[in-house]
Design an enzyme around this catalytic site. Structure first.
Site, PDB file in Angstrom:
ATOM      1  N   THR A 124       8.708  11.710   4.265  1.00  0.00           N
ATOM      2  CA  THR A 124      10.009  13.014   2.964  1.00  0.00           C
ATOM      3  C   THR A 124      11.086  13.237   3.863  1.00  0.00           C
ATOM      4  OG1 THR A 124       8.348  14.371   3.769  1.00  0.00           O
ATOM      5  CG2 THR A 124       8.223  13.165   2.170  1.00  0.00           C
ATOM      6  N   GLY A 125      11.107  13.014   5.448  1.00  0.00           N
ATOM      7  CA  GLY A 125      12.052  12.924   6.426  1.00  0.00           C
ATOM      8  C   GLY A 125      11.884  15.452   6.510  1.00  0.00           C
ATOM      9  N   GLN A 177      -4.834   9.478   8.534  1.00  0.00           N
ATOM     10  CA  GLN A 177      -5.395  10.343   7.643  1.00  0.00           C
ATOM     11  C   GLN A 177      -6.680   9.050   8.495  1.00  0.00           C
ATOM     12  OE1 GLN A 177      -7.206   9.752   3.876  1.00  0.00           O
ATOM     13  NE2 GLN A 177      -4.615   9.517   3.154  1.00  0.00           N
ATOM     14  N   LYS A 224       6.053  23.363  16.184  1.00  0.00           N
ATOM     15  CA  LYS A 224       5.903  23.837  14.546  1.00  0.00           C
ATOM     16  C   LYS A 224       4.857  23.715  14.299  1.00  0.00           C
ATOM     17  CE  LYS A 224       5.109  18.918  13.418  1.00  0.00           C
ATOM     18  NZ  LYS A 224       4.590  17.576  12.837  1.00  0.00           N
ATOM     19  N   ASN A 261      -2.729  -7.673 -15.976  1.00  0.00           N
ATOM     20  CA  ASN A 261      -3.872  -5.791 -15.978  1.00  0.00           C
ATOM     21  C   ASN A 261      -3.099  -5.219 -14.863  1.00  0.00           C
ATOM     22  OD1 ASN A 261      -4.909  -7.391 -15.175  1.00  0.00           O
ATOM     23  ND2 ASN A 261      -7.146  -7.080 -15.604  1.00  0.00           N
ATOM     24  N   GLU A 304      -4.072  -7.230 -11.569  1.00  0.00           N
ATOM     25  CA  GLU A 304      -4.510  -8.360 -11.225  1.00  0.00           C
ATOM     26  C   GLU A 304      -3.919  -9.042 -10.154  1.00  0.00           C
ATOM     27  OE1 GLU A 304      -8.166 -10.021 -12.339  1.00  0.00           O
ATOM     28  OE2 GLU A 304      -9.113  -7.595 -13.403  1.00  0.00           O
ATOM     29  N   ARG A 330       2.519  23.092  10.461  1.00  0.00           N
ATOM     30  CA  ARG A 330       2.426  22.627   9.452  1.00  0.00           C
ATOM     31  C   ARG A 330       1.046  23.777   8.211  1.00  0.00           C
ATOM     32  NH1 ARG A 330       3.271  17.432   7.668  1.00  0.00           N
ATOM     33  NH2 ARG A 330       3.493  17.297   9.874  1.00  0.00           N
TER      34      ARG A 330
END
EC number: 2.7.6.1
Length: 324
Positions: free
Chosen positions: A234-235, A105, A201, A45, A47, A203
């Site tokens: 992601t580049g 984050q 830049k 499962n 674990e 975002r």
């Protein structure tokens, strides 16, 4: 006389999760120790079960696990291993996190958002970690999230010395891909005696990984530009920044980053980019589909091993960088 005196010596034990065994083995080799045999597997499962095959009682334990994909699984495995060491009566537990998951984050940009980097630090402390040793955090403030010592290592000496040895320094310009990396780029400038440029830049706050490059601040025409960042996921950001540099007359662009996350469309973006070379360290395993001639991976193991030895011998981790 009351009590009992012992004459035992300190003992270092080195443990690894399953996320990045190649790096763990290289660090152990640099330290001159063997990895502690560990039984680890997944139940049907999902674990995770972990048991160490040797006693860790009274030992100074160092547990390495890089938060690579699938990131949530490897963070959970690390927490389970920490709990096992705590319950095995380890004298001290230092958790080595070459790449710290959820580091982006680190603050609330808008209401009702989590500060997940703080949550990861709290989980490690609760699970039993006495100390964290990590490499190039996304932001320095994350060190304050953990209630205990945090040794923050830097890959800059490894990356900068590699680039400086192969490029004509008279034509070199260090470029920060955004305003947030200017401080790190400035350290590169000091080390390589090169001028600084910045890619400005913006975002899109509602679309993940969506970046619009606006302009280049600084002279890059006819220059060999070195874009420096902490991670490439992601580049999209770094390739757009490279395109902006070429549009402003750059002769060549080299990209360096400590952490090659390289997820999603990164493989295609790196392959199709005009960048001549991407230089990473091996804090994360490089995906098999990215075994490209233009990708260079440098070993972070000697730096981690030296830091582990300093911690174990009650030395100074800071001295590793003051001598650079």
């Amino acid at each position: 006389m009351t009590g009992i005196k012992t004459t035992g010596e300190k003992k270092l034990m080195f443990f690894s999760g399953r996320a990045h065994p190649e790096l763990a083995e290289e660090v152990a080799h640099q330290l001159g120790v063997g990895l502690v045999p560990t039984k680890a597997f997944d139940f049907a499962n999902g674990e995770i079960y972990v048991r160490f095959q040797e006693s860790a009682r009274g030992a100074d334990c160092f547990l390495i696990q890089s938060h690579t994909a699938p990131i949530n699984k490897w963070i959970m495995e690390q927490l389970i291993m920490l709990d096992a060491l705590k319950r095995a009566s380890a004298r001290s537990i230092t958790v080595i996190v070459p790449f710290y998951g959820y580091a982006r984050q680190d603050k609330k940009h808008r209401g009702r958002e989590p500060i997940s980097a703080r949550l990861v630090a709290d989980l490690m402390k609760t699970a039993g970690a006495d100390r964290i040793l990590t490499v190039d955090l996304h932001t320095d403030q994350i060190q304050g999230f953990f209630d205990g010592p945090v040794d923050h290592l830097f890959a800059l000496p490894i990356l900068a010395d590699y680039v400086g040895a192969k490029v004509d320094r008279s034509k070199l310009t260090i470029v920060s891909p955004d305003a947030g990396r200017v401080r790190v780029a400035d350290r590169w400038c000091d080390r390589l005696d090169a001028p600084l440029a910045i890619v400005h830049k913006r975002r899109d706050k509602d679309v993940a990984n969506q970046v619009t490059v606006h302009e280049v601040v600084g002279n890059v025409k006819g220059r060999v530009c070195v874009l420096v960042d902490d991670m490439i996921d992601t580049g999209g950001t770094i390739c757009a920044a490279a395109d902006a540099l070429f549009a402003h007359g750059a002769e060549d662009v080299i990209v360096t980053a400590t952490h090659g996350v390289l997820s999603g469309p990164a493989a295609d973006r790196l392959k199709n980019s005009k960048v001549s070379e991407f230089v990473f360290t091996d804090t994360l395993p490089t995906p098999g589909e990215l075994e490209l001639d233009k990708i260079t991976v440098l070993s972070i193991a000697p730096t981690i091993a030296r830091a582990v030895r300093e911690v174990f011998e009650d030395g100074s981790v800071t001295s590793l960088f003051e001598e650079q």
